[in-house]
Scaffold this active site. Structure first.
Site, PDB file in Angstrom:
ATOM      1  N   HIS A   1       0.855  -1.119  -0.063  1.00 17.42           N
ATOM      2  CA  HIS A   1       0.122   0.056   0.068  1.00 17.42           C
ATOM      3  C   HIS A   1       0.713   1.409   0.006  1.00 17.42           C
ATOM      4  O   HIS A   1       0.228   2.302  -0.039  1.00 17.42           O
ATOM      5  CB  HIS A   1      -0.803   0.067   1.296  1.00 17.42           C
TER       6      HIS A   1
ATOM      7  N   ASP B   1      -3.213 -10.878  -1.718  1.00 17.47           N
ATOM      8  CA  ASP B   1      -3.864 -10.359  -0.553  1.00 17.47           C
ATOM      9  C   ASP B   1      -5.327  -9.898  -0.657  1.00 17.47           C
ATOM     10  O   ASP B   1      -5.934  -9.588  -1.928  1.00 17.47           O
ATOM     11  CB  ASP B   1      -3.171  -9.135  -0.220  1.00 17.47           C
TER      12      ASP B   1
ATOM     13  N   HIS C   1      -6.605  -7.187   0.415  1.00 22.25           N
ATOM     14  CA  HIS C   1      -6.967  -6.058  -0.149  1.00 22.25           C
ATOM     15  C   HIS C   1      -6.148  -5.614  -1.557  1.00 22.25           C
ATOM     16  O   HIS C   1      -5.189  -6.410  -1.971  1.00 22.25           O
ATOM     17  CB  HIS C   1      -6.146  -5.303   0.787  1.00 22.25           C
TER      18      HIS C   1
ATOM     19  N   ASP D   1      -4.280 -12.605   4.349  1.00 19.74           N
ATOM     20  CA  ASP D   1      -5.776 -12.130   5.001  1.00 19.74           C
ATOM     21  C   ASP D   1      -6.579 -12.814   4.298  1.00 19.74           C
ATOM     22  O   ASP D   1      -8.102 -12.344   4.466  1.00 19.74           O
ATOM     23  CB  ASP D   1      -5.432 -10.724   5.375  1.00 19.74           C
TER      24      ASP D   1
END
Length: 507
Positions: free
Chosen positions: A149, A184, A186, A272
Site C-alpha cells: 500500500h 492479498d 486488499h 488475510d
C-alpha cells in the site's frame, strides 16, 4: 537478455527449485503498538515452523542487508525517506504537520525502530531480486516483505516503504517485462499506481472490492497511456472459496503468461485472504491459497515470493510455512512438529485449518462475467511489448558481508533462530564475471582505438571520437523503467573500469 517464457533450468514442475530465503532474526521484535493488528512477530513464528519441519536445510538462508536511503529513494521521495529516518515516538509530537503530510500516525503508527524495520523488509525484497537477476536461485522468498500500500510520498495501510516496487525496479534492470500478482484480500494499490502508465510491468490483483480498504481496484481500472490493459483488477465479494477463486485465478494467469511473457514474476502472498482472518472476509483454505504459489511455480519463470497482510498470526505462520514447502517441491506433514510456538496451534496442532461454512456471495454468473471481461481485455494485447536498447542503470551494490558472518557455511542448528549462508563462493564467481566483462570492454576499446587511428591516418585529422561513448553503445542493455516516480543514477557498466572496482554487486 531474458525475454520471458519458461526460463528456469529446473525441469518438470515436480523437481525442486533452488531457493534463497531472506530472514532477519530481529524482525519479530518490532511492535506496532498495543491492539494493532499488524504483528511482525508472525514472521518469526513462520521461521520457527520452517526450522522444525526441516525446510531451512533445503534453502540458502540469508540475512538481508538493510536498504540504504539511496535504495529507498529509487521510488520514494527524498523528504519522505528523511522523515522516516528521523521520526521517533519521542519526537512525533513536535512534527504533527509532517505526520499528517506523510499519513503516519493512525493506521501506520510511529514505533521504536520504525526505520530499521523498513530497511530490513525492503532489503530482503531487493536482495531477492538481485539474487534472481544473477541467477543464484530460481525462487527468492521474503515473508517480511509484500507491503503493497505504501506510496511514493506517504504511508498507507500499515505500509511505510513499498518493497515490492523497489524489487520490481531491480528486476527490470535485467528483464524486459515483470509480472506482479497480488492475492492479498486488499487491493495492491501502491504497486498498481507506480506502474500504471507503463507496459513493462503488468499488475494483477485479486481482492475484496466494495466498502473495503483501500477502496480502489475496480475492474474498469485497466491502466493508462502505454500502460492501458496492463493493469488487471479482479474484484471479489465476501466468502469466496477455493474452487471459485481458482476458477478465476488459473485461466486469467494462464492468459497473462501467454500474452505478456514476463521474464520474472513477483507474487504477493498476503494471508488475510484465508478463512478466519481477523480483518478478512474470504474463505480460502491454506491449500487453496497455496495453489496460487504452486501454479505460478509451474511456469518455470524466476519467482519472488513476498508476504503481505495476515492478522490471525497462527494461520499466517501455517500458510507461509506450507507455501515455502510448495516452492521447494516438498509436501509437509499436516501433523505439526513441536516448536517454540506449539501452544499457538492448539487444540489440533495441525498445519491445515478447515474453511468455515460462511456464505459465498460470488455467484457463478458474477465469476463468469469477471473472467470474460478480463480475458477480453487481455485479448486486446497483440503481443508482448519490446523494449528499446538504452543505457542500463548500474547493478545494486550491497555492502560486503560482515566478518562475523563468515562462518555461514555451518549447517543449521535447531536451537538457533538463524542460519546465514556465506555468499563468498557465489561472490567469487561474480567477481570473475565482472573481471571478464572489464577485460572484454578493454579489448573493445583497443579495437576501436585502432580503428580510429587507422581512419585518422587515412583521412588526415578527423573530428574527435569519444571512445567511451562508442563502447557504452556497444554494451548497453535495456534501462529500468523510469515512470517519473524515481531517480535512477545514470551510470553505465563502463563505470566498473573507471573505478577499478571489483566489488560484487550481489550480497
Amino acid at each position: 537478455m531474458e525475454t520471458g517464457g519458461n526460463s528456469l533450468p529446473s525441469g518438470p514442475d515436480g523437481v525442486k527449485r533452488k531457493l534463497c530465503y531472506f530472514y532477519d532474526p530481529e524482525v519479530g521484535n518490532y511492535y506496532y503498538g498495543q491492539g494493532h493488528p499488524m504483528k511482525p512477530h508472525r514472521v518469526r513464528m513462520t521461521h520457527a515452523l520452517l526450522a522444525q519441519y526441516g525446510l531451512l536445510q533445503q534453502m540458502q538462508v540469508l540475512k538481508p542487508f538493510p536498504a540504504r536511503d539511496r535504495d529507498l529513494s529509487r521510488f520514494h521521495a527524498d523528504d519522505y525517506v528523511a522523515f522516516l529516518r528521523g521520526i521517533t515516538p519521542e519526537t512525533q509530537q513536535d512534527q504533527l504537520r509532517a505526520l499528517k503530510r506523510f499519513n503516519v500516525g493512525e493506521d501506520s503508527p510511529v514505533f521504536d525502530g520504525l526505520f530499521s524495520f523498513c530497511q530490513t523488509y525492503a532489503g530482503g525484497s531487493v536482495g531477492g531480486a538481485v539474487k534472481l537477476n544473477h541467477e543464484f536461485c530460481d525462487i527468492a522468498v521474503n515473508w517480511a516483505g509484500g507491503l503493497h500500500h505504501a506510496k511514493k510520498c506517504e504511508a498507507s495501510g500499515f505500509c511505510y516503504v513499498n518493497d515490492i516496487v523497489l524489487a520490481i525496479l531491480e528486476l527490470l534492470k535485467k528483464h524486459e517485462r515483470v509480472l506482479y500478482v497480488d492475492i492479498d484480500i486488499h487491493h495492491g494499490d501502491g504497486v498498481e499506481e507506480a506502474f500504471y502508465t507503463t507496459d513493462r510491468v503488468m499488475t494483477v490483483s485479486f481482492h475484496k472490492f466494495g466498502d473495503y480498504f483501500p477502496g480502489t481496484g475496480d475492474i474498469r481500472d485497466i491502466g493508462h497511456a502505454k500502460g492501458k490493459y496492463y493493469s488487471l483488477n479482479v474484484p471479489l465479494d465476501d466468502g469466496i472459496d477455493d474452487e471459485s477463486y481458482q476458477s478465476l485465478f488459473k485461466p486469467i494467469i494462464e492468459k497473462v503468461m501467454e500474452v505478456f511473457r514476463p521474464g520474472a514474476v513477483v507474487l504477493q502472498c498476503g494471508a488475510d485472504s484465508l478463512s478466519g482472518d481477523r480483518l478478512g472476509c474470504f474463505n480460502l483454505s491454506i491449500k487453496g491459497h497455496a495453489e496460487c504459489v504452486r501454479y505460478m511455480r509451474s511456469f518455470n519463470v524466476p519467482l519472488l515470493l513476498l508476504g503481505g497482510g495476515g492478522y490471525t498470526i497462527r494461520n499466517v505462520a501455517r500458510c507461509w510455512c506450507y507455501e515455502t514447502g510448495v516452492a521447494l517441491g516438498v509436501e509437509v506433514d499436516d501433523k505439526m512438529p513441536h516448536n517454540e510456538y506449539y501452544e499457538y496451534f492448539g487444540p489440533d496442532y495441525t498445519l491445515h485449518v478447515a474453511p468455515s461454512n460462511m456464505e459465498n456471495k460470488n455467484s457463478r454468473q458474477l465469476l463468469e462475467d469477471i473472467r470474460a471481461k478480463l480475458l477480453d481485455n487481455l485479448s486486446k494485447l497483440q503481443h508482448a511489448p519490446s523494449v528499446p536498447f538504452q543505457e542500463r542503470p548500474p547493478d545494486t551494490e550491497l555492502p560486503e558481508a560482515d566478518d562475523d558472518q563468515e562462518d555461514g557455511d555451518e549447517r543449521w542448528d535447531p536451537n538457533s533462530d538463524m542460519e546465514i549462508d556465506n555468499p563468498k563462493q557465489s561472490d567469487d564467481a561474480l567477481r570473475k564475471r565482472i573481471l571478464s566483462n572489464i577485460q572484454e570492454i578493454r579489448m573493445q576499446k583497443q579495437i576501436i582505438e585502432s580503428m580510429v587511428k587507422d581512419q585518422e591516418h587515412q583521412n588526415g585529422v578527423a573530428e574527435p571520437v569519444n571512445i567511451m561513448d562508442i563502447v557504452a553503445e556497444e554494451i548497453s542493455c535495456p534501462k529500468a523503467l523510469d515512470v517519473g516516480l524515481m531517480s535512477i543514477d545514470e551510470q553505465s557498466s563502463i563505470k566498473l573500469e573507471q573505478d577499478n572496482s571489483n566489488k560484487p554487486s550481489d550480497q
